[in-house]
Design an enzyme around this catalytic site. Structure first.
Site, mmCIF file in Angstrom:
data_model
loop_
_atom_site.group_PDB
_atom_site.id
_atom_site.type_symbol
_atom_site.label_atom_id
_atom_site.label_comp_id
_atom_site.label_asym_id
_atom_site.label_seq_id
_atom_site.Cartn_x
_atom_site.Cartn_y
_atom_site.Cartn_z
ATOM 1 N N SER A 12 0.799 -1.225 0.000
ATOM 2 C CA SER A 12 0.000 0.000 0.000
ATOM 3 C C SER A 12 0.832 1.277 0.000
ATOM 4 O O SER A 12 0.276 2.365 -0.142
ATOM 5 C CB SER A 12 -0.944 0.008 1.208
ATOM 6 N N LYS A 41 -6.380 3.501 8.622
ATOM 7 C CA LYS A 41 -5.474 4.489 8.014
ATOM 8 C C LYS A 41 -6.069 5.891 8.044
ATOM 9 O O LYS A 41 -5.368 6.874 8.350
ATOM 10 C CB LYS A 41 -5.152 4.074 6.577
#
Length: 790
Positions: free
Chosen positions: A682, A725
């Site tokens: 990611s 996140k």
């Protein structure tokens, strides 16, 4: 000693013995109780010599013997000691002197006999000498066998020292425990030779019997195992219990077990097998090892809930209230439980689902299982699978093994007492495997609705229906769970909590629980929202609330000390008091950097304790060629760095970058903090942005964080952990987040206040990201569209 021949005829009191004869030269204790016998003894004691005739009775049952009841040969004896042990009993010690013939017996209050000595011819010969030696040798051997090898030395010496063969025969016969008839026949023997032969015959027979007895005993002792020894002891114990009238405990236990089996509600095939084993048990002695094995097996069969089901609480409204009482948030899981209740209400025969709760430590997976059981009105049982290596722990051991027991699954069903409990398999992602088997493979059958309706435990070896059990498994990650096992479970993810959610959880659950444990009341302890926020932000870094509860417990205990010392005033904890109570802040969150130099970009990462902000830094190395990557990056993350560099290098002219910089300069990429291992795809867009900023010399925006995987063709692919996140970016003061277009659907998992506060930009390609982060770069920017709650 040599017999003295006296031809004189004398008259002496006569004492009749019931069960024995007295030999000359030997002492014998006697208890005299019969009236006539006492009178005879007293008459003898009245004389100077204290002599009397001792003779055996022909009929030992005659209480008042007459002249016809006694033998014709007896022994003249002298009384050496006497005393009255009781008023009606006289204890005497007599010494035999010589054999006598009873010529006539008269009675005058007691019997007295006219006697003469029994003549003994002189028949000394070598045969007599040989028989005497044989008798000494065999007599010593007899004593060794009779006394287990412990022979008194003085007795053996006495045998060897005796010179008179007949006296030797008398001595040996006296220790052989002969009956009165045999003793009398020896007393009447006409010659020494005949007496030796008689005793030698008896002695040989006794020695043979003793040798055979000892041989059998030794063989039995050698062959007797521990079980046989226990059997003998139990038989003796049983005999003692019967004598005491305590009855047979083992037999009573078997009868009780038979009654329990008759009352048990068992399926027909199970009852048939149980009856067969019950029949075997009734035929076995309790001392047999198999007795306890079958008994334990039957107890498990009888106690298991084969047909017993608890009644489900199908009130959907009440179930919602219970779930909301126990847990804050986690709406998806609650909805799934309500859905299952609705299905059971419409179809009671529906199969139970197999749920897998996946989330970081402390988010409430285990306690959620208890709430689900309470909402359904079912019993709750928990099994921890963490560190489990042996398959037999689940399936059980076969009955042939000593100490065998059913597996933990069957034992949990026995404890639950119902066939439809809520059974939690905790830490399913931490199951190990070794040479003893793979427990995860055993779980394939247990967690398969098509197979677990006839689950066979190795110990029971009977089909048990697990299809009505509501299995709930928990895991921190799915990476270590085998794919076939994962395929059998319905995955429900429990994401980390936002700070607002943690505030609510602390107010509703954690603070009341800690106050109750410390004995304080809500009036005595008050904590402000600012202080609670500081405790969350500066002393915990986790997706769950386990560490937060520990921190609150420390604060409350500090306050409890004051009340224990006598204080009565209510205590209010402000944000300024938190460092004083807990010490310096443990965690300094990565705040948004005010200015980002070229080569630095802001990324987002997922961890087991929640999300985190990640600053990726890049630097060119003049005249270098190599690519240096530091920060404990895993293989996937290193590949993302290489992909980002290759993509920009291959499209340098499209972005207005100088290809010579890629060719003539080395590159160093670093991801703080260096002590923490990192991996995953990611960070691809963040690395690409950092390199574009470095090679263009343009700084990236400092108010925006990003996440997404990058391909070599510039596509931005979706990633996981969006909620964690985004919450990490919000904690750090970043209000803009760039996400892959494929993650637009994940915003529904975010709390409404977070969606309203944050701005989200969705990208399909790298060009879209660079146009927003580096607007001065030669690329077309994409429009920024804030996403609001629906």
């Amino acid at each position: 000693m040599a017999e003295q021949v006296d031809t004189s005829i004398r008259t002496l009191p006569l004492l009749a013995l019931k069960n024995s004869a007295l030999f000359p030269g030997l002492m014998m204790p006697l208890a005299v109780g019969r009236k006539g016998s006492v009178a005879a003894v007293e008459a003898a004691l009245a004389t100077e010599e204290k002599e009397l005739v001792v003779v055996a009775q022909r009929d030992p049952n005659a209480d008042n013997p007459k002249a016809s009841d006694v033998y014709n040969v007896g022994t003249r004896a002298t009384i050496r000691r006497h005393h009255h042990s009781r008023p009606d009993q006289l204890d005497i010690m007599v010494l035999g002197i010589e054999r006598v013939v009873i010529m006539k017996v008269e009675e005058d209050g007691y019997m007295h006999a006219r006697i003469r000595p029994l003549a003994l011819p002189d028949d000394a010969s070598r045969e007599t000498e040989a028989l005497s030696l044989s008798l000494v040798e065999l007599g010593t051997k007899f004593l060794q066998l009779a006394q287990g090898g412990a022979v008194q030395a003085d007795i053996a010496r006495m045998f060897a020292a005796e010179q008179d063969p007949l006296q030797l025969a008398f001595m040996i016969a006296s220790v052989m425990n002969l009956d009165a008839a045999k003793e009398q026949s020896l007393l009447e023997t006409p010659t020494r030779l005949e007496g030796l032969r008689i005793v030698l015959g008896w002695l040989s027979h006794e020695v043979d019997v003793l040798e055979l007895r000892n041989k059998i005993a030794n063989e039995a002792r050698t062959e007797m195992s521990k079980e046989q020894r226990e059997y003998v002891l139990r038989q003796q114990k049983r005999a003692i219990e019967q004598e005491l009238g305590e009855g047979n405990g083992d037999q009573a236990e078997v009868v009780q077990l038979r009654e329990r089996l008759a009352k048990a509600d068992l399926p027909e095939d199970i009852r048939k097998e149980a009856e067969r084993e019950m029949g075997r048990l009734e035929k076995l002695p309790a001392a047999q090892p198999e007795f306890s094995v079958i008994r334990t097996w039957l107890e498990y069969v009888i106690e298991l809930p084969w047909k017993k089901h608890s009644e489900d609480a199908l009130d959907l409204k009440r179930a919602r209230e219970i779930l909301d009482e126990d847990h804050f948030g986690i709406t998806k899981v609650k909805e799934r439980i309500i859905e299952q209740l609705a299905v059971l209400k419409l179809n009671p025969e529906a199969k139970a689902p197999i749920l897998c709760l996946v989330g970081a430590p402390g988010v409430g997976k285990t306690s959620l299982g208890q709430s689900i059981a309470r909402a359904l009105g079912r019993k709750f049982e928990r099994m921890s699978l963490g560190g489990l290596h042996d398959e037999a722990e689940l399936r059980g051991h076969r009955r042939t093994y000593i100490g065998a027991l059913p597996g933990r699954l069957i034992q949990a069903m026995r404890r639950a007492g119902f066939a439809n409990p809520v059974l939690m398999l905790d830490e399913v992602d931490k199951v190990g495997h070794d040479f003893r088997g793979d427990p995860a493979a055993a779980l394939l059958e247990i967690l398969d609705p098509e197979q677990n309706k006839a689950f066979r435990d190795n110990y029971l070896d009977l089909p048990f229906d697990l299809s009505k059990v509501l299995f709930i498994t928990t895991a921190n990650t799915l990476d270590t769970i085998p794919a076939p096992l994962l395929d059998r479970m319905e995955i429900l993810r429990l994401s980390g909590y936002s700070e607002e959610e943690k505030m609510q959880i602390a107010r509703r659950y954690l603070l009341p629980r800690q106050l109750k444990q410390t004995g304080l009341t809500a009036e005595q302890f008050v904590i402000t929202d600012e202080a609670l926020h500081k405790a969350i932000a500066s002393y915990t870094r986790e997706a769950g609330v386990r560490r937060l509860e520990q921190v609150l417990g420390r604060i409350i205990r500090k306050v409890a000390v004051k009340f224990a010392e006598g204080s009565t005033e209510s205590v209010t904890v402000n944000d300024s008091d938190v460092p004083e109570l807990l010490g310096p802040e443990n965690i300094l969150p990565e705040q948004a950097r005010k200015e980002l130099p070229p080569g630095v970009a802001t990324g987002l990462a997922w961890t087991e304790t929640g999300g985190d902000v990640l600053y990726i830094e890049a630097a060119m190395l003049p005249n270098g060629k190599e690519l240096v990557i530091t920060g404990q990056l895993g293989e996937v993350m290193q590949e993302s760095a290489k992909t980002a560099r290759s993509y920009l290098w291959s499209h340098a002219r499209e972005f207005g970058l100088d290809p010579d910089k890629f060719l003539n300069s080395g590159l160093h990429i670093h991801v703080p903090a260096g002590a923490i291992p990192k991996d995953g795809p990611s960070a691809g867009v963040t690395m690409t942005t950092a390199l574009a900023s470095l090679y263009s010399g343009l700084p990236a925006r400092n108010d925006t964080a990003m996440t997404g995987e990058v391909t070599l063709t510039g596509l931005v692919l979706p990633i996981g952990g969006v909620k964690e996140k985004v919450l990490a970016a919000r904690r750090s003061g970043l209000k803009r987040v760039i996400l892959p277009r494929g993650n637009e659907k994940d915003l529904r998992d975010l709390p409404k206040e977070v969606r309203d506060e944050m701005t989200f930009i969705f990208a399909d390609r790298v060009e879209d990201v660079l146009a927003d982060i580096l607007p001065d770069l030669v690329c077309t920017p994409i429009p920024v569209v804030p996403v609001r709650a629906a």
